[in-house]
Design a protein around this motif. Structure first.
Motif, PDB file in Angstrom:
ATOM      1  N   THR A  69       0.834  -1.202   0.000  1.00  0.00           N
ATOM      2  CA  THR A  69       0.000   0.000   0.000  1.00  0.00           C
ATOM      3  C   THR A  69       0.866   1.249   0.000  1.00  0.00           C
ATOM      4  OG1 THR A  69      -0.129   0.212   2.403  1.00  0.00           O
ATOM      5  CG2 THR A  69      -1.775  -1.205   1.338  1.00  0.00           C
ATOM      6  N   ILE A  70       0.300   2.326  -0.519  1.00  0.00           N
ATOM      7  CA  ILE A  70       1.007   3.603  -0.533  1.00  0.00           C
ATOM      8  C   ILE A  70       1.304   4.044   0.891  1.00  0.00           C
ATOM      9  CG2 ILE A  70       0.735   6.060  -1.057  1.00  0.00           C
ATOM     10  CD1 ILE A  70      -0.765   5.229  -3.587  1.00  0.00           C
ATOM     11  N   ARG A  71       0.373   3.840   1.799  1.00  0.00           N
ATOM     12  CA  ARG A  71       0.581   4.249   3.187  1.00  0.00           C
ATOM     13  C   ARG A  71       1.779   3.528   3.809  1.00  0.00           C
ATOM     14  NH1 ARG A  71      -3.015   6.769   5.852  1.00  0.00           N
ATOM     15  NH2 ARG A  71      -4.764   5.853   4.677  1.00  0.00           N
ATOM     16  N   ASN A 113      -5.007   8.482  -1.210  1.00  0.00           N
ATOM     17  CA  ASN A 113      -4.922   7.150  -1.817  1.00  0.00           C
ATOM     18  C   ASN A 113      -4.079   6.196  -0.977  1.00  0.00           C
ATOM     19  OD1 ASN A 113      -6.078   7.266  -4.837  1.00  0.00           O
ATOM     20  ND2 ASN A 113      -5.089   9.222  -4.386  1.00  0.00           N
ATOM     21  N   GLY A 114      -4.038   6.444   0.319  1.00  0.00           N
ATOM     22  CA  GLY A 114      -3.158   5.682   1.193  1.00  0.00           C
ATOM     23  C   GLY A 114      -3.352   4.175   1.150  1.00  0.00           C
ATOM     24  N   GLU A 115      -4.555   3.701   0.943  1.00  0.00           N
ATOM     25  CA  GLU A 115      -4.814   2.260   0.949  1.00  0.00           C
ATOM     26  C   GLU A 115      -4.700   1.628  -0.437  1.00  0.00           C
ATOM     27  OE1 GLU A 115      -4.895   0.805   3.795  1.00  0.00           O
ATOM     28  OE2 GLU A 115      -4.734   2.822   4.651  1.00  0.00           O
ATOM     29  N   ARG A 116      -4.400   2.449  -1.436  1.00  0.00           N
ATOM     30  CA  ARG A 116      -4.240   1.889  -2.779  1.00  0.00           C
ATOM     31  C   ARG A 116      -3.005   1.008  -2.845  1.00  0.00           C
ATOM     32  NH1 ARG A 116      -2.547   5.413  -7.808  1.00  0.00           N
ATOM     33  NH2 ARG A 116      -1.088   3.765  -8.279  1.00  0.00           N
ATOM     34  N   VAL A 117      -3.088  -0.094  -3.560  1.00  0.00           N
ATOM     35  CA  VAL A 117      -1.933  -0.994  -3.670  1.00  0.00           C
ATOM     36  C   VAL A 117      -1.246  -0.795  -5.016  1.00  0.00           C
ATOM     37  CG1 VAL A 117      -2.936  -2.695  -2.120  1.00  0.00           C
ATOM     38  CG2 VAL A 117      -3.349  -2.879  -4.578  1.00  0.00           C
TER      39      VAL A 117
END
Length: 273
Positions: free
Chosen positions: A8-10, A41-45
């Motif tokens: 994830t981005i986070r 978009n922190g949870e985007r993979v």
């Protein structure tokens, strides 16, 4: 470093082996996101392609390549500047010479930037003072290509010339001449350290004592300066006295040096009598 798809981005914002600012810059560049986009978009993979692209960027940084060359841009005087391996990376220290030039430019004044590189000085002045007539020169056609692109991107009117210092200027005169020339002495240990390892050596060192380009400019400038016109020169942290001596010996008046934000005498100058 290999980054796996599906991260994830986070997680990557704290999981990359770089400092927080560099993590953010490379993530934004690799993924085409703004700083706000990273947050929202922190949870985007990451896809496999994105992971491979980010891995390559991180590897380049871990090998020491400057962030500015990796992303192809650096901010200077509040403006975005394209940078390539053909030009020096603009540094905050050089903003001092822009400020000094702007303080001394009368309306419609003519300014010459010698050894323009990315065009940082010339474009910043022309953008801030569109009434000024700005000319910039460099001996490198590759550098001039970058500088022209930066002028266009920042809506700055600058005339660019390919010239070995004063060679292409014929009898032209200016109200102010500014330059950030090569001033690191040949063999200086700093040339093998940090970002300087990646920057064009001909823009960093004069391959001599560090003062040869400065001497050339000091000696040649009077023929291209109007009466009372200023010559402003950026130089090394330990060269202020030597540059003041060059200016005084050549007959300039009001010879002085100015300190950068770190308190280092970074620019010296004088006026043509």
């Amino acid at each position: 470093m290999k980054i796996a798809a599906g991260a994830t981005i986070r997680a990557l914002q704290t999981g990359l082996p770089l400092d927080a600012l560099e993590n953010r810059i490379l993530l934004c560049h690799a993924l085409g996101l703004t700083r706000v986009g990273l947050i929202t978009n922190g949870e985007r993979v990451l896809t496999e392609e994105e992971a491979a692209r980010l891995s390559a960027l991180v590897e380049r940084r871990l090998a020491g390549e400057p962030i500015a060359y990796i992303v192809g841009q650096r901010e200077f005087y509040g403006l975005p500047f394209q940078v390539t391996l053909a030009v020096l990376i603009p540094r905050p220290d050089t903003e001092l010479i822009v400020e000094l030039a702007l303080e001394r430019l009368a309306p419609q004044a003519r300014l010459l930037d010698m050894g323009t590189g990315s065009g940082a000085i010339a474009v910043s002045v022309a953008h801030t003072r569109p009434d000024a007539q700005v000319t910039a020169l460099d001996v490198s056609e590759e550098a001039l290509h970058v500088a022209r692109a930066n002028a266009a991107a920042n809506q700055a009117q600058v005339r660019f010339l390919r010239s070995d210092w004063f060679a292409a200027l014929a009898g032209e005169t200016f109200d102010l001449i500014a330059s950030n020339p090569p001033y690191i002495a040949s063999g200086d240990e700093h040339l093998a350290q940090g970002d300087l390892r990646f920057e064009p050596s001909g823009a960093l060192t004069d391959f001599a004592d560090g003062l040869s380009a400065l001497r050339t400019i000091v000696q040649g400038a009077p023929a291209h300066l109007e009466q009372g016109g200023w010559l402003l020169l950026e130089h090394g942290y330990d060269q202020a006295q030597a540059v003041r001596d060059l200016l005084a010996d050549a007959g300039y008046t009001d010879v002085q040096s100015w300190r950068d934000l770190a308190g280092i005498e970074r620019v010296s100058g004088g006026r043509r009598t």
